[in-house]
Design an enzyme around this catalytic site. Sequence first.
Site, PDB file in Angstrom:
ATOM      1  N   GLY A 215       0.809  -1.214   0.000  1.00 13.22           N
ATOM      2  CA  GLY A 215       0.000   0.000   0.000  1.00 13.22           C
ATOM      3  C   GLY A 215       0.837   1.257   0.000  1.00 13.22           C
ATOM      4  O   GLY A 215       2.053   1.230  -0.222  1.00 13.22           O
TER       5      GLY A 215
ATOM      6  N   VAL B 128      -0.223   2.995   4.914  1.00 12.70           N
ATOM      7  CA  VAL B 128       0.429   1.819   5.503  1.00 12.70           C
ATOM      8  C   VAL B 128       1.723   2.205   6.214  1.00 12.70           C
ATOM      9  O   VAL B 128       1.961   1.807   7.358  1.00 12.70           O
ATOM     10  CB  VAL B 128       0.722   0.762   4.417  1.00 12.70           C
ATOM     11  CG1 VAL B 128       1.509  -0.410   5.002  1.00 12.70           C
ATOM     12  CG2 VAL B 128      -0.564   0.271   3.797  1.00 12.70           C
TER      13      VAL B 128
ATOM     14  N   GLU C 217      18.132   5.281   6.754  1.00 14.68           N
ATOM     15  CA  GLU C 217      19.110   5.378   5.667  1.00 14.68           C
ATOM     16  C   GLU C 217      18.469   6.233   4.595  1.00 14.68           C
ATOM     17  O   GLU C 217      17.527   5.798   3.927  1.00 14.68           O
ATOM     18  CB  GLU C 217      19.484   3.985   5.161  1.00 14.68           C
ATOM     19  CG  GLU C 217      20.778   3.964   4.363  1.00 14.68           C
ATOM     20  CD  GLU C 217      20.562   4.243   2.892  1.00 14.68           C
ATOM     21  OE1 GLU C 217      20.849   5.392   2.470  1.00 14.68           O
ATOM     22  OE2 GLU C 217      20.110   3.355   2.175  1.00 14.68           O
TER      23      GLU C 217
ATOM     24  N   CYS D 251      21.176   5.485  -3.988  1.00 14.82           N
ATOM     25  CA  CYS D 251      21.535   6.560  -3.058  1.00 14.82           C
ATOM     26  C   CYS D 251      23.041   6.796  -3.013  1.00 14.82           C
ATOM     27  O   CYS D 251      23.493   7.859  -2.597  1.00 14.82           O
ATOM     28  CB  CYS D 251      20.996   6.261  -1.663  1.00 14.82           C
ATOM     29  SG  CYS D 251      21.556   4.690  -0.980  1.00 14.82           S
TER      30      CYS D 251
ATOM     31  N   GLU E  93      19.336  16.369  -4.346  1.00 12.16           N
ATOM     32  CA  GLU E  93      19.319  14.997  -4.835  1.00 12.16           C
ATOM     33  C   GLU E  93      18.291  14.855  -5.960  1.00 12.16           C
ATOM     34  O   GLU E  93      17.093  14.960  -5.730  1.00 12.16           O
ATOM     35  CB  GLU E  93      18.987  14.017  -3.699  1.00 12.16           C
ATOM     36  CG  GLU E  93      19.096  12.560  -4.150  1.00 12.16           C
ATOM     37  CD  GLU E  93      18.791  11.575  -3.035  1.00 12.16           C
ATOM     38  OE1 GLU E  93      19.428  10.503  -3.008  1.00 12.16           O
ATOM     39  OE2 GLU E  93      17.912  11.864  -2.205  1.00 12.16           O
TER      40      GLU E  93
END
Length: 478
Positions: free
Chosen positions: A202, A207, A246, A280, A381
């Site tokens: 979800g 969620v 993270e 990342c 980013e």
Amino acid sequence: MQIENFIDGKFTPPIDGNYLPNLNPANGELNSMIPDSSHDDVNSAVNAAKSAFSNWSKLTINERIDWLRQIADGLEQRKADIARLECEDTGKPISLAERVDAERSITNFSFFADHAKSIADLEFRMDDATNYVIRKPVGVVGLITPWNLPLYLLSWKIAPALVMGNTIIAKPSELTPSTANLLCEVLDSIDFPKGVINIVQGLGSTVGQAIVEHPEIRAISFTGGTETGKIVARTAAPMFKKLSLELGGKNATIILDDVDLASAAKGAARAAFTNSGQVCLCGSRILVADKIYHEFVDLLVEEVEAMKVGNPKHRDTDIGSVISIAHKDKIHSYIDLAKSEGGEILTGSEFTILPSNANGAFVAPTLIANLNIDSRCAVEEIFGPVATIHRFTTDEEAIRMANITQYGLAGSIWTGDRARGVAVANQIDSGILWVNTWLHRDLRTPFGGVKNSGVGREGGDWSLNFFSELSNICVKDD
């Protein structure tokens, strides 16, 4: 295909009966329908995990290790399916999905099985007593993972949580649900204990939020964007949950003037554009010594232009699509911003012929020069196949440029002098630095960032300790 939640060992439709479409980003076609789950589904999963906790936590660590090995074996048998599903869900090349996603998803379970086997009992002697440090499971833990490396990152969290005796509520990204569902099929096929692993599909706003704020989930391990990480921290920290975050990165690739240019160009291109730059750890800011700038940039452009952008299912494709049309539009908005900021497009964007399918979310790998080091495209980013190139004159200037962003996750230094590379690495504000390589991982080492790149560390003992409550028992000598 209709995917269901996996709660208490059973494939379960969402309580409200609502579903979401899961699209293939490379062609816009419907992959599957997935549950649009609610707080009620999360509550059901928590109840199952609570019921299973007593038996699971009482197993010996060797018994839990055996279960991790069975999961790894089950995934090994479905290796080709893992790669195919990741390719269809993410638009990444099938060759990359096989080499990275499928392989590492299996390795994570095998690694933590082996690593847990080697855990040493901790004892500290005093003159008149002995301290014994023991690990107890935390309880029910919540795991929230992103779309760029779906099963790879989910297994990276599930394996250590399991082996330390916890039960799990996990939420994969709604954009990449398929391999989490495959994992559930493997659990079902090996008769894995019911309720120990629960997968609730979800949206993050429902969620994910329900998991983070549930009072009976005692730890949250989250990998994702920095802004979402702030919401997770804001919700979970006042509840005194254990937190591992993270988050994002804007990583520098530093090319020193004594480097082997051809090798560094290959490394920089790989660091910038693997998985369409949607990692990342990608090196999206390439800092080049002024003395070698032009020669290096020529080689780098050559490397990038040799990459084939195309159908992810074709084995000669190097760059597939990005995750969605919306993300493609975001990336293109940054390229347009770079132009308005005075940036020069060296390759990519309008110069590359993309696949003809108008419904696909394709972005050509793009190199941009002549931007200020503090321009938005150089510090924010983008999380796509866009890298900016900047010149420096001294190592000290390169270090200042590398440290200018709010992030501090990773970076790489390329040099002909190992000691010089280590000296530069020591001055970069980052959790992970590589010298003359990139994404070369030893899973025993700590993984995580500083500044806005996160809180906490994963990997090896750091993961096992996060998913444990450490207690000290001091016993006085007779």
